[in-house]
Design a protein around this motif. Structure first.
Motif, PDB file in Angstrom:
ATOM      1  N   HIS A  92       1.414  -1.858   0.272  1.00  0.00           N
ATOM      2  CA  HIS A  92       0.136   0.304  -0.033  1.00  0.00           C
ATOM      3  C   HIS A  92       1.296   1.222  -0.167  1.00  0.00           C
ATOM      4  CE1 HIS A  92      -3.593  -2.475   0.232  1.00  0.00           C
ATOM      5  NE2 HIS A  92      -2.844  -3.238   1.646  1.00  0.00           N
ATOM      6  N   GLY A  93       1.873   1.126  -0.464  1.00  0.00           N
ATOM      7  CA  GLY A  93       3.208   2.598  -0.107  1.00  0.00           C
ATOM      8  C   GLY A  93       3.692   3.192   0.953  1.00  0.00           C
ATOM      9  N   LEU A  94       3.202   2.065   2.513  1.00  0.00           N
ATOM     10  CA  LEU A  94       3.349   2.896   3.628  1.00  0.00           C
ATOM     11  C   LEU A  94       5.165   2.787   3.883  1.00  0.00           C
ATOM     12  CD1 LEU A  94       1.335   0.805   5.715  1.00  0.00           C
ATOM     13  CD2 LEU A  94       0.701   3.552   4.619  1.00  0.00           C
ATOM     14  N   LEU A  95       5.640   2.061   3.067  1.00  0.00           N
ATOM     15  CA  LEU A  95       7.556   2.357   3.256  1.00  0.00           C
ATOM     16  C   LEU A  95       7.822   3.436   2.869  1.00  0.00           C
ATOM     17  CD1 LEU A  95       9.041   1.476   4.188  1.00  0.00           C
ATOM     18  CD2 LEU A  95      10.179  -0.477   3.420  1.00  0.00           C
ATOM     19  N   GLY A  96       7.246   3.604   1.360  1.00  0.00           N
ATOM     20  CA  GLY A  96       7.934   4.629   0.569  1.00  0.00           C
ATOM     21  C   GLY A  96       7.130   6.417   0.896  1.00  0.00           C
ATOM     22  N   SER A  97       5.787   5.953   1.817  1.00  0.00           N
ATOM     23  CA  SER A  97       5.322   7.142   1.048  1.00  0.00           C
ATOM     24  C   SER A  97       6.151   7.907   3.206  1.00  0.00           C
ATOM     25  CB  SER A  97       4.435   6.937   2.429  1.00  0.00           C
ATOM     26  OG  SER A  97       3.638   6.649   1.229  1.00  0.00           O
TER      27      SER A  97
END
Length: 266
Positions: A44-49
């Motif tokens: 869900h893109g949490l790390l990249g965010s």
């Protein structure tokens, strides 16, 4: 490759990211500044965010092969990190493609590729493909497989990768190894070490006294704090039990792996 237009990040925005303990530790292991960070199998893109919010690289790339998932990630990024009036040069891009086909040559600078949430066997295929395609680049990889650590470490040794850092973390009653490695040989580095087939620093609790974590061992809703040494001991026993069951099944001879883990000193 699907590459969406760059969007400047809004520096003052503080998104309430709910990172798991595993993702928190992965995020904290990014201590160098990169030109490009590739968050692969980004879920869900949490790390990249989180990396985007602290400006860990000039550009954060979100990569997954599932179109619907990438559309969801892009919508969130457009909502929270698009600001045409921002003076920040930090940007993001989304890519719906196979991790093995990352277009690194299209982006100049230093690269960090983060791969997490998949097995070590699939991770090996990704790393081999990327390495063979970009032998002229020195690339850092931050890896957190869900299983098959010994084969993955063996492949990294075969490719002559070097180790920059490693960590053992417990999260939601599971154990994870996190490896920060470089495609550069240890012989060519003054600080990097050779990759160990079973790990080195992950067993040395005296070096990670500040890395205590929550490991719920009962049905109680409150997690109990355990020292890193206790986590290492439980992980070693679990790993040994796993390979001993395989050996007893006589479907695969893994005695050399059992012997290697038995030689670990806590």
């Amino acid at each position: 490759m699907k590459a969406n237009p760059n969007s400047n990040m809004k520096p003052s925005f503080k998104h309430n990211l709910k990172l798991s303990n595993r993702l928190q530790k992965i995020e904290k292991m990014v201590t160098s500044q990169y030109d490009h960070i590739w968050d692969c199998c980004c879920d869900h893109g949490l790390l990249g965010s989180a990396l985007l919010s602290r400006q860990a690289a000039d550009t954060i790339h979100f990569v997954d092969i599932v179109p619907d998932l990438m559309a969801e990630v892009e919508n969130k990024l457009q909502r929270f990190y698009a600001n045409k009036h921002s003076t920040s040069s930090l940007s993001w891009r989304t890519h719906c493609l196979d991790v093995a086909k990352l277009p690194l040559a299209s982006y100049q600078g230093e690269h960090l590729i983060i791969i997490a949430g998949v097995g070590g066997d699939l991770m090996i295929k990704f790393i081999e493909a990327i390495y063979q395609e970009h032998k002229n680049l020195t690339i850092d990889f931050l890896l957190c497989p869900v299983h098959h650590l010994y084969p993955l470490r063996s492949k990294l040794i075969e490719l002559d990768f070097s180790l920059k850092d490693e960590m053992l973390v417990a999260d939601n009653r599971r154990f994870y190894e996190i490896l920060l490695v470089s495609s550069a040989s240890a012989a060519d580095s003054k600080v990097n070490k050779k990759v160990s087939p079973v790990g080195d620093k992950i067993w040395q609790s005296q070096l990670t006294t500040d890395l205590t974590t929550d490991l719920a061992l009962s049905s109680d809703e409150h997690s109990i704090k355990h020292p890193q040494a206790d986590i290492a001991d439980k992980y070693l026993q679990k790993t040994l039990n796993h390979y001993q069951r395989i050996q007893q099944g006589k479907t695969n001879d893994v005695q050399h792996i059992i012997d290697a883990y038995r030689a670990v000193t806590l």
